[in-house]
Scaffold this active site. Sequence first.
Site, PDB file in Angstrom:
ATOM      1  N   CYS A   1      71.844 -44.529  31.077  1.00 35.07           N
ATOM      2  CA  CYS A   1      73.139 -45.223  30.967  1.00 35.07           C
ATOM      3  C   CYS A   1      72.961 -46.659  30.508  1.00 35.07           C
ATOM      4  CB  CYS A   1      73.869 -45.193  32.300  1.00 35.07           C
ATOM      5  SG  CYS A   1      74.501 -43.570  32.722  1.00 35.07           S
ATOM      6  N   HIS A   2      72.127 -47.428  31.223  1.00 40.45           N
ATOM      7  CA  HIS A   2      71.989 -48.845  30.885  1.00 40.45           C
ATOM      8  C   HIS A   2      70.541 -49.294  30.840  1.00 40.45           C
ATOM      9  CE1 HIS A   2      75.934 -48.199  32.853  1.00 40.45           C
ATOM     10  NE2 HIS A   2      76.349 -48.779  31.736  1.00 40.45           N
ATOM     11  N   GLY A   3      69.634 -48.318  30.738  1.00 41.89           N
ATOM     12  CA  GLY A   3      68.236 -48.662  30.483  1.00 41.89           C
ATOM     13  C   GLY A   3      67.461 -49.183  31.677  1.00 41.89           C
TER      14      GLY A   3
ATOM     15  N   HIS B   1      72.000 -49.179  39.854  1.00 43.77           N
ATOM     16  CA  HIS B   1      72.876 -49.997  39.031  1.00 43.77           C
ATOM     17  C   HIS B   1      74.315 -49.501  39.171  1.00 43.77           C
ATOM     18  CE1 HIS B   1      74.284 -51.327  34.785  1.00 43.77           C
ATOM     19  NE2 HIS B   1      74.515 -52.278  35.663  1.00 43.77           N
TER      20      HIS B   1
END
Lengths: 262, 216, 426
Positions: free
Chosen positions: B163-165, B136
Amino acid sequence: MSKLVLWLACAALLALGAAPARAQEAQPIPKNSWSFSGPFGTFDRAAAQRGFQVYEEVCSHCHSMNLLHYGDLVGIGYTEEEVKAIAASKQVTDGPNDQGEMYQRPGRPSDAFVPPFPNEKAARAALNGALPPDLSLIIKARADSSPIKGLSGGADYVDALLQGFKEPPAGFKMSANMNYNIYFPGNQIAMPQPLAGDDVKYADGTKATLPQEAHDVATFLTWASEPTMEERKFTGAKVLIFLLVMTGILYAAKRQIWADVH
Amino acid sequence: MADTAQPKPMDAHVSATRRDFLQIAATVVTGIGAAIAAWPLIDSMNAARDTLAAGAPLDVDLSHLQPGQQIVVLWRSRPIFVVNRTAPELKSLQEAAVLNRLRDPESAVDQQPDYAKNWHRSIKPEYLVLVGICTHLGCIPEFTPQPGGTLGPDWPGGYFCPCHGSRYDLAGRVFQGVPAPYNLPVPPYNFVSNTVVRIGENPAGSSFDLNDVEQL
Amino acid sequence: MNAPGNQSQSKIVRWIDHRLPVFTFMQHELYDYPTPRNLSYWWNFGSLSGIMLVIMIVTGIFLAMQYTPNATMAFDSVERIMRDVNFGWLMRYIHMNGASFFFIVVYIHLFRGLYYGSYKEPRELLWMLGVIILLLMMATAFMGYVLPWGQMSFWGATVITNLFSALPVIGPKIVAWLWGGFAVGNPTLNRFFSLHYLLPFVIVGVVGLHLIALHQHGSNNPLGIDRKGPQDSIPFHPYYTIKDMFGLGVFLIIYAIFVFYMPNALGDTQNYVQANPLQTPPEIVPEWYFLPFYAILRSVPDILFIPAKLAGVLCLFGAIGVLFFLPWLDTSRVRSARFRPVYKWVFWLLVIDVLVLGYVGANRPEGWFIVAGRVATLYYFIHFIVLFPVIGWLERPLPLPTSISAAVTRKGGARLAGASTPMEKP
């Protein structure tokens, strides 16, 4: 305009001429012809490889070359495989390992040249208090004998120094552990005569006379002090050709534009 | 302009086209010169020779790596995950319930060398070697091998990026419905002995470069 | 008011110019800017200085991306730039030789101003801003020379910072403050790097003021007389843009020959040896562009109750400081040396004097070098403080032409009284 160029040239020459004449009681350094001198000079690969052999077998016992990596040797014509083999023949300190200890491993092309002594104190302890200088930049640091401080000046000096060991003249007072050299400033040098001829057996069959060895090792050290020299000169030729064309066109355009003012 | 003399008209013998040509040529050649001069400056910001040379292969000793454990080593300034997967973990990689939820279960996208393009994404099924960088935005996913827990009852064990799953399974394959687009990359590696893996060097006969993957 | 931006064909240009008149400004100051029609090639060196400043800042920014300002790593990081960084050798040689060429260009620019009286009313502030730029350049060049952390870097820094120890009472405290330690060391290197990066942008600011002051009254010219009307001027573009570009081309050829074929000719070989605080090199010599000032520093003996050390430092700074007062030391009514039969020759005495000082500065202060250094230093100050006002009073200037256009359009071009001077346009 031509006058202006002349003036600039004079200024440049004055700047050069103003360079200090260093105290030099030693004999003048003989001038040699080198493969790398002149605007189109390149390094003689065979000579540089022989010079590397001399460095390896003789000089490297005392002199480090900290700025060089084994991988750089591709620059004097060794193949990647040969460089890997040269590097692998060295023992490099690495670590710490999982036990927190430093260990020895065979070298890789990315490793720096392994120094003969771990630090300055160790070198002095082993060599009567003398410190052999690192040779990575020795040619550029000794280029004073050339008016433009070019590489050939430093090469001439190293070449001469290696052949300059003589018996001191009668009455010359030598200090302890010093050696007489006609080209060294002050004539007393801590380095004992390193080369006498036939110190190495050249792989390519060249006869290893003292002048040959000195010439080869000076060639190698010159390459080492500026491995980018060939790229520099080659780029310079292209840049100058471009600038000459550009300036010519600009001059014509200037004449044209100013034609109606004069 | 009022205090400037208007230049006299061109002399008749100099044609306007020649004057235009010279001025255009002067502008063009100067512009080209400036553009060329910018290149060395730009190129100087690319990786230097010594930086490239420092990416030599790295040997990792696996003899102390117990089943279910992971070690992380640094190779070319990147974290490399090495995992010794247990038999149940390997089994979970083949469950249809899990495979259905993956974005690229067959490793179709070039995120690995050919010798890792298989159901376990590795040379030896138990040993997983991954570049530990989320596809990502470059964070390091956390090793979360236990099934269930805070990641939900259907979590089979794998990697979770804080960070963003983004979620990956224990072969580094990305789940659907998370921001990361691709599976975690597999670096070139080979086994020099049963317990020593060399990261950064392909097995004999392969030529895979980490720069060739779809996305690092 | 003529606002070309407002008449531009492009709607966007008009829109912007109405709110932020950058296009009008450029039209006025770069295109239409009325310039004397008789400027010689000696007037190229102003724009060349500006271009050198840009070259130095640009290469410097990219070098700073690779350089490490740490006493243990600086030397190796410079060599890494030379060996491993793509085109690092090129950026480094351009920057290193650029310092020399920047000074060559600026010194010629300065001597041009001296010859043609460009410092005289109404350009006094223009001149003084130029002297400030020179001072800033000297500080920048000195600190930049320290960064490679070679032997000459280290010992040059030691000697020059020690100049301040000559000041009574506060001297030693100032020196320790400059060093940030007991001697030149890592803290010194760090602050020099920081300032070496900062000062060029200060120079850019002062150059801006220099240009504002220039454009207020426009360029001086070889005749030194004011423009009397439109017939004396031509627009800057295309006449002087193309002339400056052509001059730039010639300059770059000479510069490139040094960068590519004798890159170390103007440097000191000792700077290829890493700094060693335990060993002074056989001789400490500054870069060539500081040699005249270095000679002044070393030549001055005890003066009355002032010890030689302090006197030398005072004369060193005085040699540049005196330049600030030239507009008032010069009492002549005409600007250009072309119409000053005496000054025309005395000017060359100064040129020779500075060259002698440079030669003396490059050599050990022994034998006749000491005498020559003292005579030349004395002359330097006499030239400005005594000869400048006295010649102005006693000299009878030649008759001035009525206007620039009258002079240059006379039959046979610019053949005038005094036209055979060496500074005449070729």
